[in-house]
Design a protein around this motif. Structure first.
Motif, PDB file in Angstrom:
ATOM      1  N   THR A  98       0.841  -1.209   0.000  1.00 27.80           N
ATOM      2  CA  THR A  98       0.000   0.000   0.000  1.00 27.80           C
ATOM      3  C   THR A  98       0.872   1.253   0.000  1.00 27.80           C
ATOM      4  N   TRP A 132      -2.298  -4.234  -8.519  1.00 25.23           N
ATOM      5  CA  TRP A 132      -2.316  -4.337  -7.046  1.00 25.23           C
ATOM      6  C   TRP A 132      -3.664  -4.873  -6.573  1.00 25.23           C
ATOM      7  N   GLU A 133      -4.737  -4.338  -7.136  1.00 32.59           N
ATOM      8  CA  GLU A 133      -6.088  -4.756  -6.738  1.00 32.59           C
ATOM      9  C   GLU A 133      -6.303  -6.245  -6.999  1.00 32.59           C
ATOM     10  N   VAL A 164      -8.046   2.273   0.167  1.00 30.23           N
ATOM     11  CA  VAL A 164      -9.356   2.312  -0.495  1.00 30.23           C
ATOM     12  C   VAL A 164     -10.128   3.557  -0.061  1.00 30.23           C
ATOM     13  N   VAL A 177     -12.345   1.169  -7.357  1.00 36.53           N
ATOM     14  CA  VAL A 177     -12.196  -0.212  -6.901  1.00 36.53           C
ATOM     15  C   VAL A 177     -13.255  -1.060  -7.586  1.00 36.53           C
ATOM     16  N   SER A 179     -12.915  -4.811  -7.660  1.00 38.27           N
ATOM     17  CA  SER A 179     -12.945  -6.159  -7.092  1.00 38.27           C
ATOM     18  C   SER A 179     -14.058  -6.303  -6.058  1.00 38.27           C
ATOM     19  N   LEU A 182     -12.578  -6.966  -2.623  1.00 36.68           N
ATOM     20  CA  LEU A 182     -11.972  -5.803  -1.989  1.00 36.68           C
ATOM     21  C   LEU A 182     -13.051  -4.846  -1.490  1.00 36.68           C
TER      22      LEU A 182
END
Length: 207
Positions: A98, A132-133, A164, A177, A179, A182
């Motif tokens: 992160t 990354w996600e 986030v 975002v 996902s 996530l």
């Protein structure tokens, strides 16, 4: 009286992950927010070990610097760092990922050349963040607990949620975002009573 004093500018920035872990751990602290003009004088005083903020002053006179080191210190003190060395390493690796994203965001923000800024932003939105996600999504998929490491909330979860949360506050300038895992994870952290109260009551700021 709080025994810890967290000093940072009047914003979320690199201090927000420290605030999250302090709050979730139930640690009483003074949230000392200063203006940039005050920092000039404070910096000359030498109170910040690396001439950077945030710093955390402990009751015994010790001053800790670097947001990651401070957050890990609080997490280790309060059972949020992972139950063993392997879990702690996994937590660290996720948190460091992160930091990489935040550093990329900072580079884009401070880039003065508009053409270069646009190029950096495009790569971040189309490649860096989605990669990354996807990787975080895989970690969540592999862990039936719904947390990132082990069977309980750790600093890794707070760090990912912090990212986030900042993307959400950044609005149209930031990637969205996508996902489902996530999103579900972020909702789970946001609903923790201490975090939920902070999100509702925290001071409004530009960064």
């Amino acid at each position: 009286m709080p025994s810890y004093k967290l000093t940072y500018f009047n914003g979320r920035g690199r201090a927000e992950i420290v605030r999250f872990v302090l709050l979730q751990a139930g640690v009483t602290y003074e949230d000392n927010r200063i203006e940039f003009e005050t920092w000039g004088k404070m910096k000359k005083s030498g109170v910040a070990p690396f001439s950077q903020l945030p710093i955390l002053e402990l009751g015994d006179g010790t001053v800790l610097s670097q947001s990651g080191a401070i957050a890990r210190f609080i997490a280790k003190q309060n059972g949020l760092a992972g139950k063993d060395l392997i879990e702690q390493a996994l937590v660290d690796s996720i948190m460091d990922s992160t930091v990489d994203i935040f550093n990329t965001m900072a580079k884009i923000y401070f880039e003065k050349d508009e053409g270069q800024k646009a190029t950096l932003k495009k790569k971040f939105i189309e490649d860096t963040f989605p990669t990354w996600e996807t990787n975080i999504g895989k970690i969540l998929q592999q862990n039936a607990s719904g947390w990132l490491v082990g069977k309980a909330l750790t600093l890794a979860d707070l760090a990912v949620f912090r990212l986030v949360d900042e993307l959400k506050l950044s609005g149209g300038d930031a990637p969205t975002v996508k996902s489902p895992l996530l999103k579900q994870h972020a909702s789970k952290v946001a609903e923790l009573p201490k975090i939920a109260k902070w999100l509702k009551d925290r001071p409004k700021s530009d960064f």
